[in-house]
Design a protein around this motif. Structure first.
Motif, PDB file in Angstrom:
ATOM      1  N   GLY A  10       1.084  -1.615  -0.253  1.00  0.00           N
ATOM      2  CA  GLY A  10       0.063  -0.161  -0.525  1.00  0.00           C
ATOM      3  C   GLY A  10       0.862   1.406  -0.334  1.00  0.00           C
ATOM      4  N   ILE A  13      -1.166   7.213   2.027  1.00  0.00           N
ATOM      5  CA  ILE A  13       0.364   8.159   3.285  1.00  0.00           C
ATOM      6  C   ILE A  13       0.593   7.243   3.581  1.00  0.00           C
ATOM      7  CG2 ILE A  13      -0.221  10.104   5.290  1.00  0.00           C
ATOM      8  CD1 ILE A  13      -0.261  11.637   2.142  1.00  0.00           C
ATOM      9  N   ALA A  14       0.092   6.170   4.999  1.00  0.00           N
ATOM     10  CA  ALA A  14       0.737   5.238   5.570  1.00  0.00           C
ATOM     11  C   ALA A  14       1.568   4.673   5.202  1.00  0.00           C
ATOM     12  CB  ALA A  14      -0.405   4.634   6.393  1.00  0.00           C
ATOM     13  N   GLU A  33       2.393  -1.069  -4.266  1.00  0.00           N
ATOM     14  CA  GLU A  33       1.751   0.058  -4.944  1.00  0.00           C
ATOM     15  C   GLU A  33       1.060  -0.565  -6.179  1.00  0.00           C
ATOM     16  OE1 GLU A  33      -0.843   2.107  -3.334  1.00  0.00           O
ATOM     17  OE2 GLU A  33      -1.955   1.392  -5.112  1.00  0.00           O
ATOM     18  N   LYS A  34      -0.912  -1.131  -5.972  1.00  0.00           N
ATOM     19  CA  LYS A  34      -1.548  -1.588  -7.126  1.00  0.00           C
ATOM     20  C   LYS A  34      -1.817  -0.973  -8.313  1.00  0.00           C
ATOM     21  CE  LYS A  34      -5.911  -1.849  -4.988  1.00  0.00           C
ATOM     22  NZ  LYS A  34      -7.101  -2.300  -4.070  1.00  0.00           N
ATOM     23  N   GLY A  40      -2.605   7.117  -3.418  1.00  0.00           N
ATOM     24  CA  GLY A  40      -4.165   6.175  -2.462  1.00  0.00           C
ATOM     25  C   GLY A  40      -5.057   7.416  -2.846  1.00  0.00           C
ATOM     26  N   ARG A  41      -5.615   7.266  -1.614  1.00  0.00           N
ATOM     27  CA  ARG A  41      -6.493   8.847  -1.179  1.00  0.00           C
ATOM     28  C   ARG A  41      -6.437  10.109  -1.296  1.00  0.00           C
ATOM     29  NH1 ARG A  41     -10.154   6.559   3.599  1.00  0.00           N
ATOM     30  NH2 ARG A  41      -7.951   4.853   3.511  1.00  0.00           N
ATOM     31  N   LEU A  54      -9.116  14.604  -3.703  1.00  0.00           N
ATOM     32  CA  LEU A  54     -10.176  14.166  -4.011  1.00  0.00           C
ATOM     33  C   LEU A  54     -10.989  14.839  -2.845  1.00  0.00           C
ATOM     34  CD1 LEU A  54      -8.895  10.237  -3.743  1.00  0.00           C
ATOM     35  CD2 LEU A  54      -9.424  11.539  -6.138  1.00  0.00           C
ATOM     36  N   GLY A  56     -12.795  18.329  -0.516  1.00  0.00           N
ATOM     37  CA  GLY A  56     -12.145  19.130  -0.100  1.00  0.00           C
ATOM     38  C   GLY A  56     -10.993  18.774   1.275  1.00  0.00           C
ATOM     39  N   HIS A  57      -9.974  19.023   1.653  1.00  0.00           N
ATOM     40  CA  HIS A  57      -8.256  18.068   2.153  1.00  0.00           C
ATOM     41  C   HIS A  57      -8.022  19.485   2.923  1.00  0.00           C
ATOM     42  CE1 HIS A  57      -9.105  13.971   0.335  1.00  0.00           C
ATOM     43  NE2 HIS A  57      -8.231  13.852   1.238  1.00  0.00           N
ATOM     44  N   ALA A  58      -8.156  19.524   4.434  1.00  0.00           N
ATOM     45  CA  ALA A  58      -7.603  19.871   5.403  1.00  0.00           C
ATOM     46  C   ALA A  58      -6.013  19.708   6.472  1.00  0.00           C
ATOM     47  CB  ALA A  58      -8.695  20.591   6.208  1.00  0.00           C
ATOM     48  N   TYR A 162     -15.854  14.087   9.855  1.00  0.00           N
ATOM     49  CA  TYR A 162     -16.115  13.389   8.693  1.00  0.00           C
ATOM     50  C   TYR A 162     -17.309  12.418   8.664  1.00  0.00           C
ATOM     51  CZ  TYR A 162     -13.998  15.308   4.887  1.00  0.00           C
ATOM     52  OH  TYR A 162     -13.264  16.842   3.908  1.00  0.00           O
ATOM     53  N   ALA A 216      -0.553  -7.411  -4.371  1.00  0.00           N
ATOM     54  CA  ALA A 216      -0.108  -7.488  -4.055  1.00  0.00           C
ATOM     55  C   ALA A 216      -1.601  -8.596  -4.037  1.00  0.00           C
ATOM     56  CB  ALA A 216      -0.402  -7.507  -2.320  1.00  0.00           C
ATOM     57  N   ASP A 392      -5.813   4.382   8.053  1.00  0.00           N
ATOM     58  CA  ASP A 392      -6.592   5.293   8.604  1.00  0.00           C
ATOM     59  C   ASP A 392      -7.467   4.691   9.667  1.00  0.00           C
ATOM     60  OD1 ASP A 392      -7.964   4.895   7.343  1.00  0.00           O
ATOM     61  OD2 ASP A 392      -8.653   6.724   5.712  1.00  0.00           O
ATOM     62  N   VAL A 401      -5.827  11.512   8.529  1.00  0.00           N
ATOM     63  CA  VAL A 401      -4.792  11.528   7.993  1.00  0.00           C
ATOM     64  C   VAL A 401      -3.822  11.400   9.408  1.00  0.00           C
ATOM     65  CG1 VAL A 401      -4.208  13.512   8.040  1.00  0.00           C
ATOM     66  CG2 VAL A 401      -3.144  11.701   5.914  1.00  0.00           C
ATOM     67  N   SER A 404      -3.741   7.892  10.100  1.00  0.00           N
ATOM     68  CA  SER A 404      -2.801   6.526   8.289  1.00  0.00           C
ATOM     69  C   SER A 404      -1.064   6.865   9.924  1.00  0.00           C
ATOM     70  CB  SER A 404      -2.466   7.651   7.368  1.00  0.00           C
ATOM     71  OG  SER A 404      -4.279   7.553   6.820  1.00  0.00           O
TER      72      SER A 404
END
Ligand SMILES: Cc1cc2nc3c(=O)[nH]c(=O)nc-3n(C[C@H](O)[C@H](O)[C@H](O)COP(=O)(O)OP(=O)(O)OC[C@H]3O[C@@H](n4cnc5c(N)ncnc54)[C@H](O)[C@@H]3O)c2cc1C
Length: 434
Positions: A10, A13-14, A33-34, A40-41, A54, A56-58, A162, A216, A392, A401, A404
């Motif tokens: 994977g 971020i994690a 990573e697939k 990822g997100r 993807l 709004g990200h704060a 969220y 994997a 996460d 995050v 993560s």
């Protein structure tokens, strides 16, 4: 057969955070990573010169921000203004976010204003951990008296986490995140993809090897210890330690006999949180003062991320509208509601449209701290020596995050302790039962 000391499945971020910390400690590390690209997100999509996260990200002033700084990331961007509106009974109203807006808002009566004002100072002094054992509903109903102030709190706390499940959600973690939000969040220039890029560069410089477009399919183990990871294309990588930085169901699927391990419990107890997102780039804002809007009696949220971050080459405003979903959702209904929110907040937005992205149902997080959890996931899978989880969903009280990055660091610190022979065997690696 290739041999690595640490294999990470994977590249979100994690996984990337775990890779940097493992490689920093001198471990020969491979990330599988697939997807074709890492992140990822946290990827950012480029469309007509516009950077769309993807949704709004704060970035909160919490574990992830501190971890990114520790890894040497630059984190360019700014804190957005928190002047906000709320949607109540189909109309927009000023939302109280500070003393001035509290005085002028028509949303709350006098008694509520006095109570809300008191909360603005009380929240700073409060210890959220005192509320780790109760649900958000219990906290709000037991502590907030004015019914309208309650509505506002539910809306603010839903947006912070969220999660739209106050009966399930544990109060402590979301209050902790809310306290962090009061310090201001960071909207990142060029989107979270810039974080991913810097993480990849940092990891590469430390010698991490990336296998992208590589799924994997098996984490082989024998006699209670991991042996190798097998990919769909037949690649095999021997490993002393494996960190599963993929969602809980995927992690479970990759491990033979996972049903006899904690991976089963963690998968079964996980409650995935999903939203629908409409991200639009507008040449200009029809209503420039309405850039940050909470739904109070509607599960929606709107933010113009470009009021603080550089997200377009030609100066378009990048506005994200989010609908918090329950178990059942209909993409057509959700899109109508998202567009309806834009019609209310930015009437005439269609005439200014330069680019858009619609995500009908995307997982925001794989799990969150909730009252039905039986165990804290990870860091070690106690039944299989050398096997760890991060993501996460593998939260020990952090959310989004922050979970993560925190879980990635936990996994690496546990595998380092094991590799130094510090007190861990296959069956007593780590387990926190709630
Ligand atoms: C709309 C939206 C808004 C958000 N807003 C915020 C916010 O404001 N603040 C915040 O803190 N967080 C926010 N988040 C959450 C944040 O984006 C995530 O928590 C974080 O990016 C998750 O990272 P991760 O590495 O844990 O998981 P992921 O990003 O899901 O990474 C897992 C990776 O594993 C890969 N993988 C899965 N199975 C395999 C396999 N078999 N083999 C190889 N690879 C595999 C996947 O392709 C993926 O790349 C938001 C998320 C969304 C969707």
């Amino acid at each position: 057969m290739e041999k690595a000391e640490v294999v990470i499945v994977g590249g979100g971020i994690a996984g990337l955070t775990a890779a940097v910390y493992a490689a920093r400690a001198g471990k020969r590390t491979v990330v599988i990573e697939k997807q074709q690209r890492l992140g990822g997100r946290a990827v950012t999509n480029e469309k007509n010169g516009v950077s769309f996260n993807l949704g709004g990200h704060a970035l909160y002033d919490s574990d992830a921000m501190a971890t990114f700084r520790d890894m040497g990331l630059t984190l360019r961007g700014k804190k957005p203004s928190i002047d906000a509106h709320g949607i109540w009974k189909g109309k927009l109203h000023v939302l109280p976010t500070g003393p001035a807006s509290l005085l002028t808002t028509p949303l709350i009566g006098l008694r509520g204003k006095i109570e809300f004002g008191a909360w603005l100072t009380k929240l700073g002094r409060m210890n959220p951990s005192d509320f780790d054992g109760i649900s958000l509903r219990e906290w709000v109903e037991g502590n907030v008296k004015d019914p309208m102030v309650r509505h506002v709190f539910y809306s603010l706390l839903r947006t912070t986490s969220y999660v739209m499940a106050p009966d399930l959600q544990t109060a402590g973690p979301v209050l902790r995140q809310f306290k962090a939000a009061l310090q201001g969040v960071l909207y990142v220039d060029e989107g979270w993809g810039s974080i991913v890029r810097e993480l990849e560069q940092t990891a590469s410089k430390l010698g991490v090897r990336f296998l992208t477009k590589s799924k994997a399919v098996e984490v082989n183990h024998e006699d209670g210890a991991v042996r190798f990871v097998r990919c769909e294309d037949g690649t095999l990588i021997m490993a002393d330690a494996v960190i599963l930085a993929a969602p809980p169901a995927a992690a479970h699927e990759m491990v033979p006999h996972a049903e006899a391990t904690s991976l089963r419990v963690w998968k079964e107890q996980a409650i995935e949180v999903t939203v629908a997102c409409l991200d639009v780039a507008l040449r200009k804002l029809p209503k420039p003062k309405q850039q940050f809007v909470y739904g109070i009696d509607q599960p929606v949220f709107l933010t113009d991320q470009s009021r603080a971050a550089r997200l377009s080459k030609n100066g378009e405003h990048v506005v994200c509208v989010i609908k918090y979903q329950g178990a059942d959702s209909d993409p057509a209904d959700d899109l109508r509601e998202l567009e309806g929110t834009l019609d209310l907040v930015q009437p005439g937005w269609r005439d200014e449209l330069a680019a858009k992205q619609f995500l009908p149902r995307i997982a925001v997080c794989g799990d969150f701290p909730h009252v039905k959890r039986r165990e804290q996931p990870g860091p070690a899978v106690p039944e299989i020596a050398g096997l760890y989880v991060a993501g996460d969903w593998a939260s020990h009280g952090e959310i989004l995050v922050d979970a993560s990055t925190a879980s990635a660091k936990r996994a690496v610190s546990h595998l380092l302790a094991r590799s130094k022979g510090i007190g861990r065997t296959a069956n007593n690696e780590h387990r926190v039962v709630i």
